[in-house]
Design a protein around this motif. Structure first.
Motif, PDB file in Angstrom:
ATOM      1  N   LEU A   1     -18.870  68.137  53.556  1.00 32.50           N
ATOM      2  CA  LEU A   1     -19.017  67.686  54.956  1.00 32.50           C
ATOM      3  C   LEU A   1     -17.664  67.451  55.621  1.00 32.50           C
ATOM      4  O   LEU A   1     -17.590  66.984  56.737  1.00 32.50           O
ATOM      5  N   GLN A   2     -16.560  67.781  54.894  1.00 26.84           N
ATOM      6  CA  GLN A   2     -15.264  67.391  55.479  1.00 26.84           C
ATOM      7  C   GLN A   2     -14.968  68.162  56.760  1.00 26.84           C
ATOM      8  O   GLN A   2     -14.144  67.764  57.539  1.00 26.84           O
ATOM      9  N   GLY A   3     -15.712  69.240  57.005  1.00 27.55           N
ATOM     10  CA  GLY A   3     -15.383  70.094  58.149  1.00 27.55           C
ATOM     11  C   GLY A   3     -15.501  69.411  59.496  1.00 27.55           C
ATOM     12  O   GLY A   3     -14.860  69.816  60.455  1.00 27.55           O
ATOM     13  N   GLY A   4     -16.343  68.401  59.616  1.00 32.92           N
ATOM     14  CA  GLY A   4     -16.552  67.850  60.964  1.00 32.92           C
ATOM     15  C   GLY A   4     -16.818  66.358  60.904  1.00 32.92           C
ATOM     16  O   GLY A   4     -16.723  65.749  59.845  1.00 32.92           O
ATOM     17  N   PRO A   5     -17.212  65.783  62.051  1.00 29.14           N
ATOM     18  CA  PRO A   5     -17.379  64.326  62.146  1.00 29.14           C
ATOM     19  C   PRO A   5     -18.505  63.790  61.268  1.00 29.14           C
ATOM     20  O   PRO A   5     -19.530  64.440  61.102  1.00 29.14           O
ATOM     21  N   PHE A   6     -18.248  62.615  60.672  1.00 26.62           N
ATOM     22  CA  PHE A   6     -19.270  61.934  59.866  1.00 26.62           C
ATOM     23  C   PHE A   6     -19.393  60.498  60.360  1.00 26.62           C
ATOM     24  O   PHE A   6     -18.395  59.845  60.635  1.00 26.62           O
ATOM     25  N   GLU A   7     -20.640  60.017  60.454  1.00 25.78           N
ATOM     26  CA  GLU A   7     -20.889  58.624  60.844  1.00 25.78           C
ATOM     27  C   GLU A   7     -21.825  57.970  59.839  1.00 25.78           C
ATOM     28  O   GLU A   7     -22.816  58.579  59.429  1.00 25.78           O
ATOM     29  N   LEU A   8     -21.500  56.741  59.426  1.00 26.69           N
ATOM     30  CA  LEU A   8     -22.432  55.976  58.584  1.00 26.69           C
ATOM     31  C   LEU A   8     -23.577  55.502  59.475  1.00 26.69           C
ATOM     32  O   LEU A   8     -23.342  54.985  60.569  1.00 26.69           O
ATOM     33  N   LEU A   9     -24.796  55.734  59.030  1.00 20.67           N
ATOM     34  CA  LEU A   9     -25.951  55.302  59.825  1.00 20.67           C
ATOM     35  C   LEU A   9     -27.144  55.058  58.909  1.00 20.67           C
ATOM     36  O   LEU A   9     -27.535  55.950  58.157  1.00 20.67           O
ATOM     37  N   ASP A  10     -27.681  53.851  58.987  1.00 21.78           N
ATOM     38  CA  ASP A  10     -28.977  53.560  58.370  1.00 21.78           C
ATOM     39  C   ASP A  10     -29.991  53.727  59.496  1.00 21.78           C
ATOM     40  O   ASP A  10     -29.960  52.963  60.469  1.00 21.78           O
ATOM     41  N   VAL A  11     -30.863  54.703  59.382  1.00 26.42           N
ATOM     42  CA  VAL A  11     -31.756  55.059  60.497  1.00 26.42           C
ATOM     43  C   VAL A  11     -32.730  53.910  60.802  1.00 26.42           C
ATOM     44  O   VAL A  11     -33.363  53.899  61.860  1.00 26.42           O
ATOM     45  N   LEU A  12     -32.816  52.917  59.898  1.00 30.31           N
ATOM     46  CA  LEU A  12     -33.647  51.737  60.188  1.00 30.31           C
ATOM     47  C   LEU A  12     -32.896  50.734  61.058  1.00 30.31           C
ATOM     48  O   LEU A  12     -33.483  49.788  61.579  1.00 30.31           O
ATOM     49  N   ASP A  13     -31.595  50.962  61.242  1.00 28.66           N
ATOM     50  CA  ASP A  13     -30.788  50.104  62.124  1.00 28.66           C
ATOM     51  C   ASP A  13     -30.876  50.686  63.532  1.00 28.66           C
ATOM     52  O   ASP A  13     -30.051  51.497  63.961  1.00 28.66           O
ATOM     53  N   ARG A  14     -31.921  50.246  64.245  1.00 27.73           N
ATOM     54  CA  ARG A  14     -32.266  50.840  65.559  1.00 27.73           C
ATOM     55  C   ARG A  14     -31.102  50.730  66.541  1.00 27.73           C
ATOM     56  O   ARG A  14     -30.782  51.699  67.252  1.00 27.73           O
ATOM     57  N   ALA A  15     -30.445  49.570  66.555  1.00 27.95           N
ATOM     58  CA  ALA A  15     -29.343  49.361  67.520  1.00 27.95           C
ATOM     59  C   ALA A  15     -28.214  50.344  67.247  1.00 27.95           C
ATOM     60  O   ALA A  15     -27.694  50.985  68.165  1.00 27.95           O
ATOM     61  N   ARG A  16     -27.833  50.495  65.978  1.00 27.74           N
ATOM     62  CA  ARG A  16     -26.742  51.422  65.620  1.00 27.74           C
ATOM     63  C   ARG A  16     -27.134  52.848  65.996  1.00 27.74           C
ATOM     64  O   ARG A  16     -26.325  53.623  66.500  1.00 27.74           O
ATOM     65  N   LEU A  17     -28.390  53.203  65.753  1.00 25.97           N
ATOM     66  CA  LEU A  17     -28.865  54.560  66.091  1.00 25.97           C
ATOM     67  C   LEU A  17     -28.730  54.790  67.597  1.00 25.97           C
ATOM     68  O   LEU A  17     -28.164  55.792  68.042  1.00 25.97           O
ATOM     69  N   PHE A  18     -29.195  53.839  68.395  1.00 30.71           N
ATOM     70  CA  PHE A  18     -29.132  53.995  69.854  1.00 30.71           C
ATOM     71  C   PHE A  18     -27.677  54.071  70.321  1.00 30.71           C
ATOM     72  O   PHE A  18     -27.332  54.849  71.205  1.00 30.71           O
ATOM     73  N   THR A  19     -26.807  53.282  69.669  1.00 39.82           N
ATOM     74  CA  THR A  19     -25.384  53.307  70.039  1.00 39.82           C
ATOM     75  C   THR A  19     -24.793  54.700  69.784  1.00 39.82           C
ATOM     76  O   THR A  19     -24.102  55.266  70.636  1.00 39.82           O
TER      77      THR A  19
END
Ligand code: VAH
Length: 313
Positions: free
Chosen positions: A42-60
Motif C-alpha cells: 500500500l506504500q504507493g498512495g495515501p493511507f488513513e487509520l480508520l475504525d469504520v465503527l468510529d462514525r465521527a472519524r468516518l464522517f471527518t
C-alpha cells in the motif's frame, strides 16, 4: 478521490492496487483499522487509520477527502463470525450503515459493498442458484450480508444513493491472504503445493463451492461500477459466478503441475458452513445487465497461481 475502507483485507489490497493503477495512486485513499502487514503493498498512495465503527472519524475523513466513490470492504468472514456473533453483526451491520449514512450526508456519487454467496442457505436451490430465490442463511456472516443487501436497496430507493453490490463466491488470489473464511482452503492449497508440502483440507473432498479467481473479481467490480446507472437493475446484490469446484478437483488441477502433491481431508466446523451454501450460481442477470463474462476456469487459474507463487517463494 476514491476511498477504500478495509484496504488491508484479501480483497482490499488487490482492489486498492487495481484502482491506483487505473486512477493514479494519489487519488485512492486506503483506510483500515490497522496498518498493512506488508507495507509495500500500500506504500504507493495515501493511507488513513480508520475504525469504520468510529462514525465521527468516518464522517471527518469523507468530509476531508470528498470521495466520489467509496468501496466499503470491511467484514468479519463466515468462520470467524460464527465464533464472535455479536461482534460480527456489529462490525458488518453498523459498519455498512455508517458508510451509507456518510455517503448520503456528503453526496458521494457511488458506493460499492461486497455481498457473498453466503446469503443463500440450506433450503436454497443448490445448483445454478437463481438471482431471486429462497434465502434463509444460517450463518451470522450470511445473515449480516443478506440484511446488508436489503439496507443497500433501501438507501437506493429512499435517497437515490448509487450503491452497487456483487455476491462474490470464494475469492482466490496470490497477492493477499484471506482471513477467517470457509473458502480459504482454496488459497492455502496453492501455497502448500509451491512449498512442496502436503496439504490438510478442512473440507470434505467432494464439497463443491462457487469460486472465482481474483483478476475476474476485480474486473467484475470495476465493470459493475462503470456501467451506466440505468443498466443496473439489481440494487440488492448481483449473483456472480466464475467456476465451481471441490477440493479433490483443485488438487487434481494442481497435480498436473506438481505430480506428487498429497492432500488429506479433515473436515472441521467449517464443513457445516460450506454445506449450507450453493454448489453453483446462475449469474445470467449480471451478464445481461452489464455484460459480465468470466475469463478464468480452474486449470487456467492453477497455472497462473502456481507461476506467480513459485516466483514469490
Ligand atoms: C468466506 N471467503 O469464506 C468468504 C466468502 C463465499 C465465501 O464469503 O466467508
Amino acid at each position: 478521490t476514491i476511498l477504500v475502507i478495509g484496504a488491508c483485507g484479501q480483497l482490499g489490497l488487490e482492489l486498492t492496487e487495481a484502482l491506483r493503477q487505473r486512477y493514479g495512486a494519489a487519488q485512492v485513499i486506503a483506510a483500515d483499522v490497522r496498518p498493512p502487514q506488508q507495507p509495500e503493498l500500500l506504500q504507493g498512495g495515501p493511507f488513513e487509520l480508520l475504525d469504520v465503527l468510529d462514525r465521527a472519524r468516518l464522517f471527518t475523513l469523507v468530509q476531508q477527502y470528498r470521495p466520489r466513490q467509496i468501496y466499503h470492504l470491511v467484514a468479519m468472514l463466515s468462520a470467524t463470525a460464527e465464533k464472535h456473533p455479536q461482534l460480527a453483526w456489529k462490525l458488518n451491520m453498523d459498519g455498512l450503515l455508517n458508510v451509507l449514512d456518510a455517503a448520503v450526508e456528503h453526496q458521494v456519487a457511488q458506493v460499492y459493498w461486497p455481498s457473498s454467496i453466503a446469503v443463500f442457505g440450506p433450503d436454497t436451490p443448490r445448483d445454478n442458484t437463481p438471482q431471486l430465490t429462497v434465502m434463509n442463511p444460517n450463518t451470522v456472516y450470511g445473515i449480516s450480508k443478506l440484511a446488508g443487501e436489503q439496507w443497500c436497496e433501501w438507501y437506493h430507493k429512499k435517497y437515490g444513493l448509487d450503491v452497487r453490490s456483487l455476491r462474490y463466491p470464494g475469492l482466490i488470489g496470490y497477492k493477499s491472504l484471506p482471513g477467517g473464511g470457509t473458502t480459504d482452503y482454496a488459497v492455502d492449497i496453492y501455497h502448500k503445493a509451491v512449498a512442496g508440502e502436503n496439504f490438510e483440507c478442512f473440507l470434505q473432498e467432494d464439497t463443491e463451492l462457487p469460486m472465482m479467481y481474483m483478476p475476474d473479481a476485480l474486473r467484475a467490480t470495476l465493470d459493475l461500477m462503470h456501467a451506466p446507472a440505468e443498466q443496473i437493475k439489481v440494487r440488492s446484490s448481483y449473483n456472480l459466478s466464475g467456476m465451481s469446484f471441490s477440493p479433490q478437483e483443485i488438487a487434481a488441477s494442481i497435480r498436473r503441475h506438481v505430480p506428487d502433491f498429497a492432500v488429506s481431508y479433515r473436515p472441521d466446523q467449517r464443513q457445516q458452513i460450506a454445506d449450507s451454501w450453493p454448489n453453483s450460481i446462475d449469474d445470467a442477470q449480471a451478464r445481461q445487465d452489464w455484460g459480465w463474462q468470466p475469463e478464468f476456469d480452474l486449470d487456467k487459474m492453477t497455472a497462473d497461481m502456481l507461476a506467480h507463487l513459485a516466483v514469490s517463494v
